[in-house]
Scaffold this active site. Structure first.
Site, short mmCIF file in Angstrom:
data_model
loop_
_atom_site.label_atom_id
_atom_site.label_comp_id
_atom_site.label_asym_id
_atom_site.label_seq_id
_atom_site.Cartn_x
_atom_site.Cartn_y
_atom_site.Cartn_z
CE LYS A 1 -4.61 12.21 -10.12
NZ LYS A 1 -3.44 10.74 -10.55
CB ILE B 1 -8.05 6.79 -19.90
CG1 ILE B 1 -7.61 8.28 -19.91
CG2 ILE B 1 -7.54 5.57 -20.75
CD1 ILE B 1 -7.50 8.57 -21.05
CG ASN C 1 -0.70 5.24 -12.57
OD1 ASN C 1 -1.50 5.30 -13.30
ND2 ASN C 1 -1.43 3.16 -12.32
CE1 TYR D 1 -9.04 11.42 -9.14
CE2 TYR D 1 -9.50 12.97 -10.58
CZ TYR D 1 -8.52 11.78 -10.81
OH TYR D 1 -7.71 10.50 -11.54
CG ASP E 1 -1.69 1.03 1.52
OD1 ASP E 1 -1.53 2.74 0.68
OD2 ASP E 1 -2.55 1.07 2.98
CB ALA F 1 -7.43 20.00 -4.95
N1 LIG Z 1 -9.12 6.48 -15.89
C1 LIG Z 1 -8.82 8.01 -16.05
O1 LIG Z 1 -9.76 8.56 -17.37
C2 LIG Z 1 -7.89 9.10 -15.40
C3 LIG Z 1 -8.01 10.35 -15.74
C4 LIG Z 1 -7.04 10.84 -15.61
C5 LIG Z 1 -6.09 10.80 -14.77
N2 LIG Z 1 -6.48 9.11 -14.54
C6 LIG Z 1 -5.33 8.86 -13.82
O2 LIG Z 1 -3.91 7.59 -14.22
C7 LIG Z 1 -3.52 6.77 -13.05
C8 LIG Z 1 -4.35 5.36 -13.15
O3 LIG Z 1 -5.94 5.26 -13.38
P1 LIG Z 1 -6.86 4.50 -13.89
O4 LIG Z 1 -7.35 5.33 -15.16
O5 LIG Z 1 -5.42 3.15 -14.21
O6 LIG Z 1 -7.45 3.38 -13.10
P2 LIG Z 1 -6.85 1.81 -11.37
O7 LIG Z 1 -7.17 1.46 -12.32
O8 LIG Z 1 -8.02 2.28 -10.78
O9 LIG Z 1 -5.76 2.26 -11.21
C9 LIG Z 1 -4.82 2.80 -10.08
C10 LIG Z 1 -4.13 1.66 -9.74
O10 LIG Z 1 -3.49 2.09 -8.80
C11 LIG Z 1 -3.91 1.33 -7.12
N3 LIG Z 1 -3.74 1.61 -6.03
C12 LIG Z 1 -4.50 1.98 -5.19
N4 LIG Z 1 -4.72 2.61 -3.82
C13 LIG Z 1 -2.68 2.36 -3.92
C14 LIG Z 1 -2.28 2.49 -2.83
N5 LIG Z 1 -2.84 2.53 -1.18
N6 LIG Z 1 -1.32 1.17 -2.66
C15 LIG Z 1 -0.50 0.66 -3.81
N7 LIG Z 1 -1.28 0.71 -4.61
C16 LIG Z 1 -2.82 0.94 -5.16
C17 LIG Z 1 -4.70 0.01 -7.45
O11 LIG Z 1 -4.68 -1.10 -7.47
P3 LIG Z 1 -5.05 -1.80 -6.02
O12 LIG Z 1 -6.14 -1.32 -5.49
O13 LIG Z 1 -5.10 -3.57 -6.45
O14 LIG Z 1 -3.46 -1.07 -4.99
C18 LIG Z 1 -4.59 0.90 -9.26
O15 LIG Z 1 -3.86 -0.98 -9.91
C19 LIG Z 1 -4.02 7.57 -11.45
O16 LIG Z 1 -3.81 8.27 -11.02
C20 LIG Z 1 -5.39 8.29 -11.48
O17 LIG Z 1 -5.63 9.24 -11.21
C21 LIG Z 1 -6.98 8.50 -14.94
#
Ligand SMILES: NC(=O)c1ccc[n+]([C@@H]2O[C@H](COP(=O)([O-])OP(=O)(O)OC[C@H]3O[C@@H](n4cnc5c(N)ncnc54)[C@H](OP(=O)(O)O)[C@@H]3O)[C@@H](O)[C@H]2O)c1
Length: 256
Positions: A161, A190, A91, A157, A64, A159
């Site tokens: 970022k 995404i 990420n 969220y 974590d 803010a």
């Molecule tokens: N998808 C979009 O539309 C979008 C848009 C803008 C920005 N983003 C950014 O892109 C990044 C990736 O997002 P995603 O869309 O790929 O979503 P996601 O699939 O929810 O990815 C987030 C990852 O972070 C891990 N995670 C969460 N809390 C954690 C913790 N405390 N310790 C370790 N790992 C942790 C999760 O795995 P576990 O739960 O298994 O730990 C998951 O693999 C994020 O920074 C998000 O803010 C996404």
């Protein structure tokens, strides 16, 4: 060999937090396809194992990122496995609703800890090794929300970022004399399971996507590979004169 699979990262060691799903998984695979050894960090062993399946260069670490001592654990694990750290991709993030008037301490503090404090401590712990390798930090931000989040509840969220972007720009300046570059990517909406991961049901996810796409001139969700591509490009040696930028990968959302 095509350019996409060329060994741009041969001999390099990369850390990707949140590498078990979505953008993090695509990023880990992109680096590994280009010759890197990659440590993927997340809380769910099965997700990490899936990322590492058929990719000999990818190693999982269940942790974590917001736990005390996690930054040191991650950095020590990478150093033991690879002997160096060239790229750190911050990420991992969580999305929790926090509309003003109904902001719950638990949701707010979890977002602070995972989305802002964890990247901060991880950069700090990795710094000596990044300095040695003339390394790169890539922070994953967001494009939607830079002018104010369009729907109530996502503003904290956004803010956090924005705060991460400020660290990206500030660290780019402060770490330049040590040869370390710091950049960000700001994805638009995404196609990942991020909505599911925040507890939304299928109908809510559809509604959210429809609203978000209204802000995207290209009129579609982005694919994880389209974000991973730029994360890897920014980390390449050829991008060595680029630091302090936060690159929108957003279908034109920021200019639309
Ligand atoms: N998808 C979009 O539309 C979008 C848009 C803008 C920005 N983003 C950014 O892109 C990044 C990736 O997002 P995603 O869309 O790929 O979503 P996601 O699939 O929810 O990815 C987030 C990852 O972070 C891990 N995670 C969460 N809390 C954690 C913790 N405390 N310790 C370790 N790992 C942790 C999760 O795995 P576990 O739960 O298994 O730990 C998951 O693999 C994020 O920074 C998000 O803010 C996404």
């Amino acid at each position: 060999m095509t350019d996409m699979t060329a060994a741009h990262f041969s001999g390099s060691a990369v850390i990707v937090t949140g590498g078990g799903t979505g953008i993090g998984r695509a990023t880990a695979r992109t680096f590994a396809e280009q010759g890197a050894q990659v440590l993927v960090v997340g809380r769910t062993a099965a997700r990490l194992a899936e990322t590492a399946a058929d990719a000999p260069g990818i190693r999982p670490l269940v942790a974590d990122v917001s736990a005390p001592g996690a930054a040191e654990l991650i950095v020590n694990t990478a150093m033991e496995a690879f002997g160096r750290i060239d790229v750190l991709v911050n990420n991992a993030a969580v999305v929790r609703q926090a509309p003003v008037g109904d902001i719950r301490r638990e949701a707010a503090e979890e977002m602070f800890a995972v989305n802002l404090l964890a990247p901060m401590y991880l950069v700090q712990a990795a710094l000596p090794h990044l300095s040695e390798s003339a390394g790169v930090v890539i922070n994953v931000s967001t494009a939607i929300g830079q002018r104010g989040w369009p729907m109530p509840g996502g503003e904290l969220y956004a803010a956090l970022k924005a705060a991460l972007d400020t660290l990206t720009r500030s660290w780019a300046v402060q770490l330049a004399p040590r040869g370390v570059r710091v950049a960000g990517v700001a994805p638009g909406p995404i196609a990942t399971a991020i909505g599911q991961h925040q507890g939304l049901d299928a109908e809510q996810i559809d509604a959210l996507r429809t609203t978000l796409i209204e802000h995207v001139p290209l009129g579609r969700l982005g694919q994880v590979e389209e974000v991973a591509f730029w994360i890897a490009q920014l980390a390449r040696r050829e991008a060595g004169y680029t630091t302090g930028v936060v690159l929108p990968v957003d279908g034109g959302a920021l200019v639309g």
